[in-house]
Design a protein around this motif. Structure first.
Motif, mmCIF file in Angstrom:
data_model
loop_
_atom_site.group_PDB
_atom_site.id
_atom_site.type_symbol
_atom_site.label_atom_id
_atom_site.label_comp_id
_atom_site.label_asym_id
_atom_site.label_seq_id
_atom_site.Cartn_x
_atom_site.Cartn_y
_atom_site.Cartn_z
ATOM 1 N N LEU A 179 0.947 -1.357 0.090
ATOM 2 C CA LEU A 179 0.062 -0.016 -0.054
ATOM 3 C C LEU A 179 0.879 1.300 -0.252
ATOM 4 O O LEU A 179 0.459 2.257 -0.835
ATOM 5 N N SER A 180 1.904 1.288 0.783
ATOM 6 C CA SER A 180 3.009 2.528 0.719
ATOM 7 C C SER A 180 3.409 2.595 -0.692
ATOM 8 O O SER A 180 3.506 3.946 -1.198
ATOM 9 N N ALA A 181 3.886 1.478 -1.431
ATOM 10 C CA ALA A 181 4.531 1.642 -2.926
ATOM 11 C C ALA A 181 3.373 2.249 -3.628
ATOM 12 O O ALA A 181 3.360 3.190 -4.445
ATOM 13 N N MET A 182 2.075 1.725 -3.459
ATOM 14 C CA MET A 182 0.822 2.349 -4.369
ATOM 15 C C MET A 182 0.642 3.931 -3.884
ATOM 16 O O MET A 182 0.424 4.653 -4.945
ATOM 17 N N THR A 183 0.709 4.254 -2.618
ATOM 18 C CA THR A 183 0.584 5.776 -2.268
ATOM 19 C C THR A 183 1.459 6.515 -2.902
ATOM 20 O O THR A 183 1.464 7.519 -3.674
ATOM 21 N N GLY A 184 2.877 5.912 -3.214
ATOM 22 C CA GLY A 184 3.872 6.729 -3.744
ATOM 23 C C GLY A 184 3.577 6.690 -5.329
ATOM 24 O O GLY A 184 3.822 7.831 -5.941
ATOM 25 N N MET A 185 3.061 5.801 -5.934
ATOM 26 C CA MET A 185 2.631 5.811 -7.254
ATOM 27 C C MET A 185 1.668 6.807 -7.432
ATOM 28 O O MET A 185 1.629 7.533 -8.609
ATOM 29 N N PHE A 186 0.695 6.906 -6.696
ATOM 30 C CA PHE A 186 -0.476 7.927 -6.887
ATOM 31 C C PHE A 186 0.057 9.369 -6.649
ATOM 32 O O PHE A 186 -0.458 9.973 -7.330
ATOM 33 N N ALA A 187 0.922 9.286 -5.830
ATOM 34 C CA ALA A 187 1.506 10.963 -5.737
ATOM 35 C C ALA A 187 2.342 11.363 -7.152
ATOM 36 O O ALA A 187 2.144 12.304 -7.459
ATOM 37 N N GLY A 188 2.779 10.289 -7.664
ATOM 38 C CA GLY A 188 3.435 10.520 -8.869
ATOM 39 C C GLY A 188 2.436 10.982 -9.982
ATOM 40 O O GLY A 188 2.570 11.578 -10.973
ATOM 41 N N VAL A 189 1.200 10.092 -9.992
ATOM 42 C CA VAL A 189 0.329 10.140 -10.686
ATOM 43 C C VAL A 189 -0.525 11.563 -10.700
ATOM 44 O O VAL A 189 -0.725 12.329 -11.850
ATOM 45 N N SER A 190 -0.569 12.062 -9.543
ATOM 46 C CA SER A 190 -1.271 13.446 -9.146
ATOM 47 C C SER A 190 -0.325 14.302 -9.799
ATOM 48 O O SER A 190 -0.731 15.276 -10.224
ATOM 49 N N HIS A 191 0.767 14.387 -9.556
ATOM 50 C CA HIS A 191 1.718 15.517 -10.073
ATOM 51 C C HIS A 191 1.810 15.352 -11.429
ATOM 52 O O HIS A 191 1.844 16.368 -12.159
ATOM 53 N N ALA A 192 1.801 14.243 -12.141
ATOM 54 C CA ALA A 192 1.804 14.224 -13.578
ATOM 55 C C ALA A 192 0.448 14.904 -14.439
ATOM 56 O O ALA A 192 0.653 15.621 -15.142
ATOM 57 N N PHE A 193 -0.662 14.667 -13.630
ATOM 58 C CA PHE A 193 -1.857 15.112 -14.028
ATOM 59 C C PHE A 193 -1.838 16.731 -13.935
ATOM 60 O O PHE A 193 -2.158 17.366 -14.662
ATOM 61 N N ALA A 194 -1.224 17.058 -12.954
ATOM 62 C CA ALA A 194 -1.147 18.574 -12.448
ATOM 63 C C ALA A 194 -0.346 19.056 -13.483
ATOM 64 O O ALA A 194 -0.541 20.471 -13.872
#
Length: 299
Positions: A179-194
């Motif tokens: 889940l921690s790895a997933m959270t980090g991935m979603f952080a990157g996804v959020s940055h990319a969309f921003a």
């Protein structure tokens, strides 16, 4: 290994009728298992009565009904509160409540002292995936291997099973690590969309590119694992740390140009810079793992 149920249905108790607990109960009922259910808010449990569940008035009544008891409550404190004063002698307690490795170990000792066998579990699924054999959902289990072996087929009804060891903290450890790895991935996804948000780039058109890129990069975890086991972070390096840190400057400058905060990136890029400053420029970025270990001893 993922197991498929083959044994005849056995009766069991489920403590907790939230979204996940309800999904578990329905899966076992659908497979023909008699299920006794208890929930602190009775109305939620009563809704399952129409589907064939037996509703217990108290947690103690629910536990006394069956040898196999599944707990799926809000948190570890809820488990302790629900089972306070309840006789667990001879019971097999499987705790599917989300917790930490320390929670699992402490709860295992607590259950054993009360005469129960214990398994901790980490559910790698959301409620709609429960009971769907094709969903890919599964549950990590750790603790009593004898308990797991005896009830494996029953536990495999709602989702696949992956036993990860006698240490009762290991299920939560595996769960939280993923889940921690997933959270980090979603952080990157959020940055990319921003980054693309203010441009003439449709998010729905960008999404497949992003998903494909993340999928292509995912196998890099195998190299990281190999480097950690070898203790050699220069093994198999394609782009060394010095090059990666240099490239990070472009990521940060682009964020500034696009009017996007870099706060999701800078914790990681900062760690990379620290490892580079310690003289590891020819290695991969795997050394960041060491920087994250509190009280580490530098190599």
């Amino acid at each position: 290994m993922t197991d498929k149920p083959t044994a005849p249905p056995i009766p069991l108790t489920v403590l907790g009728a939230g979204a996940m607990g309800t999904a578990l109960v329905r899966a076992w009922l659908a497979a023909g298992h008699p299920v006794t259910v208890w929930n602190r808010t009775p109305a939620r449990a009563e809704a399952l009565a129409a589907e064939g569940a037996t509703v217990a008035r108290t947690a103690a009544e629910a536990v006394s009904a069956n040898r196999l008891v599944i707990a799926c409550l809000l948190d570890d404190a809820s488990v302790g509160a629900a089972l306070a004063g309840v006789d667990l002698t001879g019971r097999d307690l499987v705790n599917l409540t989300t917790g930490t490795p320390a929670d699992g170990r402490t709860r295992a000792a607590w259950a054993t002292a009360r005469g129960a066998r214990f398994l901790d579990g980490g559910i790698m699924a959301v409620p709609p995936m429960i009971g769907d054999a094709d969903s890919g959902g599964y549950v990590f289990y750790s603790g009593s291997s004898a308990l797991f072996a005896e009830h494996r087929d029953t536990l495999a009804v709602p989702a696949g099973t992956r036993y990860v060891g006698e240490d009762p903290g290991f299920a939560a450890l595996h769960d939280v690590a993923l889940l921690s790895a997933m959270t980090g991935m979603f952080a990157g996804v959020s940055h990319a969309f921003a980054l693309i948000r203010r441009e003439d780039v449709a998010p729905k058109d960008f999404a497949p590119l992003l998903a494909d890129w993340l999928t292509a990069m995912a196998p890099a975890v195998h190299l990281t694992a190999e480097q950690l086991e070898r203790g050699d972070y220069s093994h198999g390096v394609v782009s060394n740390l010095a090059m990666q840190v240099a490239g990070n400057a472009t990521l940060l400058r682009t964020a500034e140009e696009q009017g996007v905060s870099a706060e999701l990136l800078t914790p990681y890029t900062g760690l990379m810079e620290r490892w580079l400053a310690e003289g590891h420029g020819e290695e991969d970025g795997t050394g960041v793992v060491e920087l994250l270990e509190v009280g580490r001893n530098p190599r």
